[in-house]
Scaffold this motif. Sequence first.
Motif, PDB file in Angstrom:
ATOM      1  N   ASP A  63       1.214  17.368  32.089  1.00 17.98           N
ATOM      2  CA  ASP A  63       0.950  15.945  32.268  1.00 17.98           C
ATOM      3  C   ASP A  63      -0.544  15.758  32.030  1.00 17.98           C
ATOM      4  OD1 ASP A  63       0.273  13.416  33.264  1.00 17.98           O
ATOM      5  OD2 ASP A  63       1.868  13.458  34.762  1.00 17.98           O
ATOM      6  N   PRO A  64      -0.922  14.850  31.121  1.00 11.84           N
ATOM      7  CA  PRO A  64      -2.364  14.687  30.847  1.00 11.84           C
ATOM      8  C   PRO A  64      -3.191  14.409  32.095  1.00 11.84           C
ATOM      9  CG  PRO A  64      -1.050  13.478  29.239  1.00 11.84           C
ATOM     10  CD  PRO A  64      -0.096  13.968  30.289  1.00 11.84           C
ATOM     11  N   ALA A  65      -2.562  13.823  33.121  1.00  9.80           N
ATOM     12  CA  ALA A  65      -3.303  13.508  34.346  1.00  9.80           C
ATOM     13  C   ALA A  65      -3.370  14.676  35.317  1.00  9.80           C
ATOM     14  CB  ALA A  65      -2.667  12.300  35.039  1.00  9.80           C
ATOM     15  N   ASP A  66      -2.603  15.729  35.068  1.00 11.03           N
ATOM     16  CA  ASP A  66      -2.554  16.877  35.970  1.00 11.03           C
ATOM     17  C   ASP A  66      -3.327  18.030  35.343  1.00 11.03           C
ATOM     18  OD1 ASP A  66      -2.015  18.928  37.694  1.00 11.03           O
ATOM     19  OD2 ASP A  66       0.163  18.885  37.455  1.00 11.03           O
ATOM     20  N   LEU A  67      -4.481  18.311  35.899  1.00  7.87           N
ATOM     21  CA  LEU A  67      -5.339  19.379  35.370  1.00  7.87           C
ATOM     22  C   LEU A  67      -5.384  20.580  36.311  1.00  7.87           C
ATOM     23  CD1 LEU A  67      -8.349  17.162  34.167  1.00  7.87           C
ATOM     24  CD2 LEU A  67      -6.279  17.794  32.912  1.00  7.87           C
ATOM     25  N   SER A  68      -4.373  20.692  37.192  1.00 11.14           N
ATOM     26  CA  SER A  68      -4.409  21.720  38.232  1.00 11.14           C
ATOM     27  C   SER A  68      -4.201  23.127  37.699  1.00 11.14           C
ATOM     28  CB  SER A  68      -3.363  21.417  39.309  1.00 11.14           C
ATOM     29  OG  SER A  68      -2.061  21.375  38.746  1.00 11.14           O
ATOM     30  N   ASP A  69      -3.464  23.270  36.598  1.00 12.35           N
ATOM     31  CA  ASP A  69      -3.208  24.603  36.034  1.00 12.35           C
ATOM     32  C   ASP A  69      -4.220  24.856  34.927  1.00 12.35           C
ATOM     33  OD1 ASP A  69      -2.256  26.843  34.607  1.00 12.35           O
ATOM     34  OD2 ASP A  69      -0.196  26.444  35.207  1.00 12.35           O
ATOM     35  N   GLU A  70      -5.264  25.593  35.264  1.00 10.39           N
ATOM     36  CA  GLU A  70      -6.360  25.808  34.317  1.00 10.39           C
ATOM     37  C   GLU A  70      -5.892  26.480  33.037  1.00 10.39           C
ATOM     38  OE1 GLU A  70      -9.041  28.200  32.124  1.00 10.39           O
ATOM     39  OE2 GLU A  70      -7.760  29.107  33.667  1.00 10.39           O
ATOM     40  N   VAL A 105      -3.898  24.053  30.829  1.00  5.83           N
ATOM     41  CA  VAL A 105      -4.816  23.080  30.230  1.00  5.83           C
ATOM     42  C   VAL A 105      -5.599  23.729  29.100  1.00  5.83           C
ATOM     43  CG1 VAL A 105      -6.852  21.650  30.652  1.00  5.83           C
ATOM     44  CG2 VAL A 105      -4.986  21.711  32.334  1.00  5.83           C
ATOM     45  N   ARG A 106      -6.161  24.900  29.368  1.00  4.83           N
ATOM     46  CA  ARG A 106      -6.996  25.579  28.367  1.00  4.83           C
ATOM     47  C   ARG A 106      -6.221  25.931  27.113  1.00  4.83           C
ATOM     48  NH1 ARG A 106      -7.546  31.103  28.071  1.00  4.83           N
ATOM     49  NH2 ARG A 106      -6.909  31.363  30.253  1.00  4.83           N
ATOM     50  N   CYS A 107      -4.991  26.367  27.293  1.00  6.15           N
ATOM     51  CA  CYS A 107      -4.248  26.887  26.151  1.00  6.15           C
ATOM     52  C   CYS A 107      -3.497  25.806  25.364  1.00  6.15           C
ATOM     53  CB  CYS A 107      -3.253  27.951  26.612  1.00  6.15           C
ATOM     54  SG  CYS A 107      -4.038  29.429  27.298  1.00  6.15           S
ATOM     55  N   PHE A 108      -2.969  24.792  26.057  1.00  6.47           N
ATOM     56  CA  PHE A 108      -2.009  23.920  25.377  1.00  6.47           C
ATOM     57  C   PHE A 108      -2.283  22.423  25.461  1.00  6.47           C
ATOM     58  CE2 PHE A 108       0.547  27.753  26.512  1.00  6.47           C
ATOM     59  CZ  PHE A 108       0.766  28.195  25.213  1.00  6.47           C
TER      60      PHE A 108
END
Length: 693
Positions: A606-613, A616-619
């Motif tokens: 989810d673009p608003a969920d940045l909890s999984d670093e 986010v970094r990979c995909f």
Amino acid sequence: MPAITHEAEPAKLRLAVIGSGNMARRFLKQLPDSRRCVLRAIGDRDPGQARVLADEVGHLCEGDLICGTEDEVLTSDEVDAVYIATVHTTHAQLAMRAIAAGKHVLCEKPLTVNHVEAMAVVDAAQHAGVRLVEAIMFRFHPQMAAVRELVRSGAVGEVRHIDAGFAFYVPSDPKAATIVTPDLIIPDAGGLEGRLFDPHLAGGGILDVGCYPVSMVRAVAGAAAGVDFLEPVSLTADGSLSGDGVDEWAIAQLTFGNGVTASVRTGVRMVDNNTVQIVGSRGTIELLDPWALSPSPRVVVRRVGHEPEERAFPAPGAYALQMDAFAESVDGPEPEQVSNADSLGNAATLDRWRAAIGVRYPFERDDAVIPTVSALPLRVPAAAPGGDRAGTGRIEGLDKPLSRIVMGCDHQPDLLTASALFDHYVSLGGNVFETAHFYLDGQAERQLGRWIAARGIRDDVVVIGKGGHAPDCTPEAVSRQLVESLERQGTDHLDIYLLHRDNEDIPAGEFVDVLNQHADAGLVRVFGGSNWSVRRVAEADAWARANGKRGFSMLSNYFGLAEPDDLPWPGCLDVCDAESMRWLTERQLPLFAWSARSRNFFERADPADLSDEVLVRCFYGPENFERKRRAEKLARDHGVSPSAIAMAYVLHQPFPTFALYGPKRLDESRAAFRAVEIDLSPEQVAWLRGDQS
């Protein structure tokens, strides 16, 4: 004058009770108050005990009461549903047998001994299309619905804390005949001393009654957040264990994502007031009788600026209400009081509580022989008339078909979890397991080997082993690690062996030479590389051809619908670029695509969920979110999950592919196997990737 019509009474559910102990008697005492259930049968391992109970309650039965063994009752055409009232350790086996017989199941709390068994039972029921409900009876009383509504409406402001306890004292003298609580004496307690303090019967307070306060605080925290329940984000605990490792008393502190905290207490050697208090910013709610539920339990609401308000909830017994809710759910949705998801969450929290104080039963340990959850032999699907199971492929050099859905063995924390996940995967048609010397510091290989030996299916499965992970990526290290992997797994060969990483300081031919030596010795059947570039694979194959040796039979790199900006671990490579895909197509080299679900990007991102670093970094990127949107559309069209579409994308390439996934839950395996049922056209594959607008 119009005719008067009367709505027909719904047919009553023909119920069998499995077990003939005190729990069955307590349940049957309230059967006359049920509008929807009728007693039809009683089953017990000892049919003589079933007959004793039948003689006591035969007047409750309409017609002749069926008595017999558990299996005789479970398979009777005169029975629609069963109530399981046996010791905890038999719940999962009996529920699985009942589900296999097509019966709906009301199972006494706790649903199973642990979360792993609960997953298996829930999965079996949902797949079979029968209703499964955990009989956690206080949740079915109108008092609970009223308390949830008080919390949801903000009657005492914002909920800050919940305090819930359920404990009793079992005398250490086995001849004692009473169990004591502050205001309740339960007579005829003989026999509980043995069960409650026997680790082989999952004794202790946490499972026996601790499940009640845990269920309560999860439900109240959920009501405060406007949902049915919440899972704790943290749990700490303390307690006291018997000499046999059974919890005599235990206390846990829980914190939920909405900021609510909770204290829960339980024990079989501890006296508690057995009440619940909900503390809000503007008052409190106190349940004076949350568990036993007398004929008119009371709730006291205290609010700032108001006199205390006492509410009573006269109602039929909670067991009768539970029966009726269960019966109504058979032809409708899950009962709102307790869903399967709620039961799974409760089981997981109880596991965490036990783990926090060191309670692990002998049959859960890694040195135990762990049977299937049903305790029946593992069912291996038969091959199709053509010789292979559906959704299989072939690798030159192997005499077995390979399921195109491949299970990675790096997410299973213990043998208990691994066994349930492995059994389930095989039952769905899977037969390829991917492990590595590096995974879980060798524990993954040991678990896989123990499970294969326990099931006796080494010839039915394909094992992929890997070695040579950085920094030990040399021919010498590969040879040493291969021997260690064989010893850990208790086998004399691996079907497929992959180099886990590449070391470009070493000529590819040196790796080819050592892998050929091991293949010639029969230690591996075929081999290849993982996280090798197509250039280095071409170099290895050129050396093999020039020297009359075997080359790589496959490659295992990242490949998926979500194209990576980076990869989770150093030294990993992908083959998502156009050049690599052309090379694979020209060579028709089989690809074992690891992380085929892209770390579950298509379910979780989810673009608003940045909890999984890492995710986010990979995909995270506009192209991948557009691919996610397209996968979601096709998922709706096919009635599957977006992850199944992502895996189907991997399987619909112009070169041979196998999709690897690492499940933590059984439902992830079911979703993965839906991928082999999906037929994507070349145009749809291109559209998913973004080649077409």
